[in-house]
Design an enzyme around this catalytic site. Structure first.
Site, mmCIF file in Angstrom:
data_model
loop_
_atom_site.group_PDB
_atom_site.id
_atom_site.type_symbol
_atom_site.label_atom_id
_atom_site.label_comp_id
_atom_site.label_asym_id
_atom_site.label_seq_id
_atom_site.Cartn_x
_atom_site.Cartn_y
_atom_site.Cartn_z
ATOM 1 N N ASP A 55 0.835 -1.187 0.000
ATOM 2 C CA ASP A 55 0.000 0.000 0.000
ATOM 3 C C ASP A 55 0.885 1.257 0.000
ATOM 4 O O ASP A 55 1.881 1.318 0.725
ATOM 5 C CB ASP A 55 -0.848 -0.026 1.288
ATOM 6 C CG ASP A 55 -1.925 1.034 1.298
ATOM 7 O OD1 ASP A 55 -2.782 1.017 0.411
ATOM 8 O OD2 ASP A 55 -1.910 1.879 2.215
ATOM 9 N N GLU B 61 1.757 -0.410 -4.968
ATOM 10 C CA GLU B 61 0.827 0.630 -5.415
ATOM 11 C C GLU B 61 1.668 1.885 -5.644
ATOM 12 O O GLU B 61 2.126 2.504 -4.674
ATOM 13 C CB GLU B 61 -0.230 0.893 -4.340
ATOM 14 C CG GLU B 61 -1.229 1.954 -4.783
ATOM 15 C CD GLU B 61 -2.013 2.598 -3.639
ATOM 16 O OE1 GLU B 61 -3.105 3.115 -3.887
ATOM 17 O OE2 GLU B 61 -1.507 2.607 -2.495
HETATM 18 C C1 GLC Z 1 -4.189 3.012 -0.703
HETATM 19 C C2 GLC Z 1 -5.427 2.142 -0.648
HETATM 20 C C3 GLC Z 1 -6.578 3.005 -0.240
HETATM 21 C C4 GLC Z 1 -6.298 3.583 1.138
HETATM 22 C C5 GLC Z 1 -4.979 4.326 1.150
HETATM 23 C C6 GLC Z 1 -4.525 4.613 2.545
HETATM 24 O O1 GLC Z 1 -4.287 3.993 -1.665
HETATM 25 O O2 GLC Z 1 -5.610 1.510 -1.883
HETATM 26 O O3 GLC Z 1 -7.784 2.301 -0.243
HETATM 27 O O4 GLC Z 1 -7.321 4.447 1.500
HETATM 28 O O5 GLC Z 1 -3.949 3.573 0.560
HETATM 29 O O6 GLC Z 1 -4.099 3.438 3.160
#
Ligand code: GLC
Length: 533
Positions: A217, A276
């Site tokens: 994440d 991500e």
């Molecule tokens: C990432 C996740 C999202 C979350 C954010 C904070 O972007 O995909 O859903 O709100 O991180 O953890």
């Protein structure tokens, strides 16, 4: 040229290199105990479906103990399971059962922040400014004589300031702490060795339990600029459709964190990491995929491209260019729990479905790994929910100006004719399900050869069995305006897309599958893609 993540000729390719991974948004996939929230046993009960669909791996969104302020991305204990989802025994059973179905399982790791209910943060609140306990987070004094102005002008991604002021143990207003997301998600201080040691412990905890890897994440977060300086509005990533540089993210120091993660994961052969990475610049994006960092990285260009052949082609070319210099593997995704569903992005209704189906074929013929988001294979739209149903912290923190992401997270319809469509035995679901989804259920679509589910199943089967899905490259053909066609080099496999308003002749080859029927005289109709060989 850097050393490549690709195997030498003759060496078997790692599984993740061309894997089809399926994102299970745990709260919304399948509920086994009637409380209206999906859980681990629910996932296990649907493994047969996932095997039938033909996916290689599952990415499970966070399952850890959490107050669920941000759907579980506010983690209170990274080495346990929230009772809402089950327990460690249910987790172990799910890992074993997935493997029996030939499906790998990757977990969601949240290293940028914790929940404010994490033991560390609670201890930090009860400790003095400057204490080692506070140093695990980003506590600072405010500005002005009374310290009432936040330490810098950074906003939170969810709206409002990126800082919250605390009441000190002796009852006075005191320091502030940073949170790039909700106030209940304090950012960790990645300059503190405890933070590193704890993540390593978490990695080993789950790797020892047999997980096949991690989705990381906010993989472009963690490191922060020295001195946490103020920034101009244009330095908060707003340029280039939200892909511009952002002072809060993509600091060089983050790569040290990924090297540590990779070095631990390397001790467990066959496990993979996918980040991500919301980084717009191709070269900077590629850095995350250097051979000693992540195996895969989400490139989100296809989640924002409008349905237009030139723009989609550009998105594909950028995504390829971003990984090629480091020998990385392209990774494709059309949606996830944070972005509007393709059907809705492309206008909703029949046109939206038609275009989403076409883009799915474009995606599934590309070289590299693919991530599908649960419900995408059913052609689900995002849902307009009533204000009272909204749970995403974005709604509150944006002062009700952004509705947030709940509409993309509505539970999966499995069977039957009315809500809750077999998602749960209970009366309620955590987000309400629409009344008009009976034709979108898994049950209804499995029986219908023209359904979106049948399209995905068929396409995934061809992808698995056809010899054209080899190599790491693609070659573009000349195509009429509003169209493109690409070939997987060294093979006869061609994928063509028509986003123009008129039918166009097909490129050479026999059609293998098309996202909508070809015209009577064998042309490719508008809003349609086809594979030929
Ligand atoms: C990432 C996740 C999202 C979350 C954010 C904070 O972007 O995909 O859903 O709100 O991180 O953890």
């Amino acid at each position: 040229m850097q050393p490549s993540q690709h195997p030498a000729p003759g060496v078997e390719r790692p599984w993740w290199h061309d894997a089809v991974c399926y994102q299970v948004y745990l709260r919304s996939f399948a509920d086994s105990n009637g409380d209206g929230v999906g859980d681990l046993d629910g996932v296990r009960s649907r493994l047969g479906y996932l095997e039938l669909l033909g996916v290689d791996a599952l990415w499970l969104t966070p399952c850890y103990p959490s107050p669920m302020v941000d759907g579980g991305y506010d983690v209170a204990d990274p080495r346990n399971i929230d009772p809402l989802f089950g327990d460690l025994a249910a987790f172990d059973t799910l890992v074993a059962a997935s493997h029996e179905h030939g499906i790998r399982l990757i977990l969601d790791l949240v290293p940028n922040h914790t929940s404010d209910q994490h033991e560390w943060f609670q201890t930090a609140l009860n400790s003095a400014p400057g204490s080692p306990e506070r140093d695990r987070y980003l506590f600072r004094y405010g500005l002005g004589d009374d310290g009432a102005t936040p330490p810098n002008n950074w906003p939170s991604q969810f709206g409002g300031p990126g800082w919250t002021r605390v009441t000190e143990p002796h009852g006075q207003l005191g320091q502030w702490y940073m949170h790039l997301f909700a106030p209940e998600q304090p950012d960790l201080n990645w300059s503190n060795p405890d933070v590193w040691a704890d993540l390593e412990k978490t990695l080993r905890f789950w790797l020892d339990r047999g997980v096949d890897g991690f989705r990381i994440d906010v993989a472009h977060g963690m490191a922060k600029p020295h001195g946490l300086p103020n920034a101009e509005p244009h330095q908060f990533g707003l340029a280039d459709g939200g892909r511009g540089p952002d002072i809060r993210f993509d600091l060089d120091g983050v790569h040290e964190v990924h090297r540590m993660i990779r070095s631990v994961v390397n001790e467990y052969p066959g496990r993979a990491l996918v980040g991500e990475i919301w980084v717009g610049d191709d070269e900077r994006f590629g850095r995350y995929l250097r051979p000693d960092e992540l195996h895969l990285g989400f490139n989100f260009r296809l989640t924002t491209a409008p349905f237009d052949a030139d723009t989609i082609r550009e998105a594909i070319e950028h995504s390829m260019a971003a990984v090629v210099t480091v020998g990385g593997t392209p990774t494709w995704t059309l949606s996830n729990h944070d972005v509007p569903r393709p059907v809705t992005r492309f206008g909703g209704g029949e046109v939206g479905v038609r275009r989403a189906r076409a883009l799915a074929l474009v995606e599934l013929a590309l070289p590299g790994a693919v991530f599908l988001y649960n419900g995408e294979e059913l052609g689900l739209p995002s849902v307009e929910l009533p204000d009272s149903a909204l749970r995403d912290p974005v709604w509150e923190h944006s002062g009700h100006t952004r509705r947030g992401r709940d509409g993309h997270r509505v539970p999966i319809p499995w069977e039957g004719y009315e809500p809750n469509y077999g998602f749960t035995d209970g009366d309620e679901t955590w987000l309400p399900m629409p009344d008009d989804w009976s034709s979108l259920t898994v049950e209804a679509q499995l029986e219908d050869a023209s359904s979106t589910l049948s399209l995905y199943r068929h396409a995934l089967e061809i992808r698995r069995t056809h010899p054209g899905f080899v190599g790491d490259e693609l070659e573009w053909y000349g195509a009429p305006e509003g169209c493109f066609a690409y070939r997987r080099p060294g093979t006869t496999l061609v994928c063509a897309l028509n986003t123009s308003p008129v039918p166009v002749p097909l490129p050479p080859g026999d059609p293998l599958i098309s996202s909508a029927p070809l015209t009577d005289n064998g042309e490719l109709p508008p809003d349609t893609a086809v594979w030929l060989a």
